[in-house]
Scaffold this motif. Sequence first.
Motif, PDB file in Angstrom:
ATOM      1  N   ASP A 162      49.990  36.382  47.243  1.00 40.40           N
ATOM      2  CA  ASP A 162      49.101  36.411  48.600  1.00 40.40           C
ATOM      3  C   ASP A 162      49.870  37.257  49.520  1.00 40.40           C
ATOM      4  OD1 ASP A 162      48.781  32.679  48.090  1.00 40.40           O
ATOM      5  OD2 ASP A 162      47.724  34.244  47.564  1.00 40.40           O
ATOM      6  N   ARG A 213      49.347  34.819  41.175  1.00 40.86           N
ATOM      7  CA  ARG A 213      48.524  35.371  42.310  1.00 40.86           C
ATOM      8  C   ARG A 213      49.549  35.835  43.133  1.00 40.86           C
ATOM      9  NH1 ARG A 213      45.958  31.522  44.439  1.00 40.86           N
ATOM     10  NH2 ARG A 213      46.706  31.396  46.485  1.00 40.86           N
ATOM     11  N   GLU A 230      42.676  28.310  44.502  1.00 37.42           N
ATOM     12  CA  GLU A 230      41.798  29.158  43.376  1.00 37.42           C
ATOM     13  C   GLU A 230      42.712  29.293  42.323  1.00 37.42           C
ATOM     14  OE1 GLU A 230      40.786  32.667  45.054  1.00 37.42           O
ATOM     15  OE2 GLU A 230      42.471  33.576  45.305  1.00 37.42           O
ATOM     16  N   SER A 231      44.070  29.360  42.343  1.00 36.66           N
ATOM     17  CA  SER A 231      44.804  29.589  41.052  1.00 36.66           C
ATOM     18  C   SER A 231      44.979  28.242  40.466  1.00 36.66           C
ATOM     19  CB  SER A 231      46.190  29.896  41.735  1.00 36.66           C
ATOM     20  OG  SER A 231      46.299  31.260  42.301  1.00 36.66           O
ATOM     21  N   ILE A 241      48.078  31.000  35.417  1.00 37.50           N
ATOM     22  CA  ILE A 241      47.537  31.750  36.530  1.00 37.50           C
ATOM     23  C   ILE A 241      48.623  32.378  37.566  1.00 37.50           C
ATOM     24  CG2 ILE A 241      45.882  32.072  38.186  1.00 37.50           C
ATOM     25  CD1 ILE A 241      44.650  31.751  35.579  1.00 37.50           C
TER      26      ILE A 241
END
Length: 846
Positions: free
Chosen positions: A161, A159, A145-146, A157
């Motif tokens: 996890d 993120r 998704e990133s 982007i």
Amino acid sequence: MGRIQTLQRMLLARFLQLDLRGKITLALLSGALALGALTTLTSYLMFREQLSSHTEALLDSYARQEQREIELRLGGLLTQAESLATNAVTANALADSRGRETYLDPLLRSQKLGVVMADITVVDYRGRPVASTQASAAPDVSQDESFLAMMSRGETILRVDAPGEPTARLLLAMPIRYRLTNNVEGGVILRLPLASLLSGQSEYVLRIDDVDGRRLVGEAAPAGAFERARSLQLPAPMEKMTWQVVLAKDRGVVFRALDTLLLVFLGLGVFVVLVVVLFAHAGARFIARPLGELAAAAEGIAASGRPEAWLPVRSSDEFGRLSAAFNTMVDRLRDSYAELEQRVVERTQELEQSRREAERAGQLLREAVHSIAVGFSIYDPEDRLVMCNEAYLHIYASNRDGIVPGASFEDIVRQGAARGFFADATGRIDDWVTQRLVQHRQAQGVAIEQRLADGRWLLLIEHRTPSGFIVGNVIDITERHAAEARIRDRTEQLNAIFALSPDAFVSFDAQRRVKYVSPAFKRMTGLDETGVVGLDEDAFSGRLAAECSTQAPFAGVAALRAAQAQPVKPGMGSRPRQLIEVMATGRRMLEVGVRLSDAETVSQILYLRDVTHETEVDRMKSEFLSTAAHELRTPMASIYGFSELLMSGRLAEAKKQESVSAIYRQSKLMISIVNELLDLARIDARGGKDFDFQPLDLDELLAETLSNFKAPEGRAGPLLRPGRDIPKVKADRLKLMQAIGNVLSNAYKYSPEGGEVSVTVVNAPASDGMAPRVGICVQDQGIGMLPEQLARVSERFYRADASGRIPGTGLGMSIVKEIIELHEGEMALSSEPGRGTTVTLWLNAA
């Protein structure tokens, strides 16, 4: 209240029942216990407060250090990722599969990431990995998704996890834009396990939290622990992520040492109590002792009826006067018995003295003999054993039954020789016994070494006394012999190592005088060992400096030692090498250094390493780069100049065509230089590993090569003169054809006036230990070369024609030499100015 009063009365009664010494001891002990308890409690509370303050300050310092280290690690990774994403080479490589293999993949492989387990991957617009810092298992992020968000938005982007888990990971997707279209062609994917940012302090609990205090990675602190937090100042594009590093330490761990210290204080208190008890006991004894001594003396006189008691007068007080009066009374009674007792004592002493002297003389002799650690024996004038000690019997244990007082020396040694006890007596017992008797009877104190059959070595020393007795000592020297053998073996090993070592060593003794010079020192410097051993370091430095050139002189041992003591400057990594140039042995470049020693006999060691070849290689690299830059700059200057003329737009059509032709020629020359440089680099890097060696027929190969070769316009093609009975050669077909083509091209270029160019195959049979060889001779009728030119033909960018009228890159013959040498062959040249040149390529027969 009643019970307390009862207890007080009971304690008072017990105290009154004690004697004077007990009362004094109990009073001092009670005061010491009260003072010790108060001091211990106060010290414990003060130390606890100071330890808490120190721990909080230490946590704050470590938290600041962890903050800085995490910021530096993240900043370094983001900088590397951003440099890859904004590099035009990366965007171009996404569209060029050969470019990926040639420079993008090696570029990422060479990246040194500052964080363990982190990796950087370049992916194309579909999310497929193109190149990665990982050796294998590069990630496919096509469904991540990133990555999808980065491709859709065209921006970086971030993120995290699995926050709070040990596997928490930071994922960064950074777009790669093609500069001409500004389209996103792919991305740089940075994967970073957050746990690798933590230093792993064993005694602290370390974690990273977000702004809301939620744990991202690391361990949670125990309840009530000391804790300090520092906000992380993150670089772009992470500046909006408000993280903080938290450092904590368990209070139980902090105060564990203090509790241990309390136990130590309690132990010390017990020790102090014991000391006070002893002191009180001694003080009470000092007061009560005079009365006790007077009572004991009176009781002793009453029991024995003899005036033998005496009291010490320690002072002039009442106890002292009482002791003096008691002593006077005892003295008057003792005088009455003194005379009679004296007579009895004198007679008894005389008798005892005579008896003790006789016993002492005999015992002294026996003890002296048996206490000697070495073997000891005495033989009388008739050569019979008088006595020996236990060490002597232990040494000759296998012959012990024959070593008895009264046995003759000859019988003893003959029995030992017959039993094979003596190694030198084997097979010649009579001769050996005769020789041993002669040595024994001379007894002049000469040391004799004796080898036993069991491998032991003995040292014998025998003396004859003035009364004719022979006194002998036997010492076991087996360990000394073994130590000497080990020393000889170690010396031989060290001599062999120093003799074979290519590096030279010079050792100095404690006074810094030359003690030892290795054989390599003379080979490097020309200075003989006899001329430098014994010199102090200043004289030695002068001798070595005299052999050096002024361009690279020897600064001296003291200067080297001073440079060694200087700290390494920040950013240098290591100290610069100290180089000298020795002229006596053919201009050798030597690296010198000094190492200090803590040994008693060696204060320092000067070592020298021959770096002539390394220096020459560095010089050749610099010269090659300079020449390559010059060769490439010349056509670039022409291309740049003619391009400016074309851009001006004021040229006639004919001039434009001439400029375009010049640009084309110069571009073609640059391509030729680059291709030949790549050929040389590929040959050097692969070392012939990509060559396909096969048995080849030279006649067929030369026919094909000459048919494909295009002679210059107006010139006849090369003439082939095949040889007879030419064996096949094991070679790479394409590389050998390339080498022959380069030689033919040079033959035509350097014979501009024309003339025949011929190719001849010659056969050289085996001789003088050399394998049979085949030679390919290319001969022209050109300008030829001088001997100094001939010696430089295979140098890169060297051209015999300095005028520049003959085109070429100066790399062709370098390529030929590399190809032939990788075939384990040899390139031979002969030339004469004005009469042409002959190049022979020698190859081993298959």
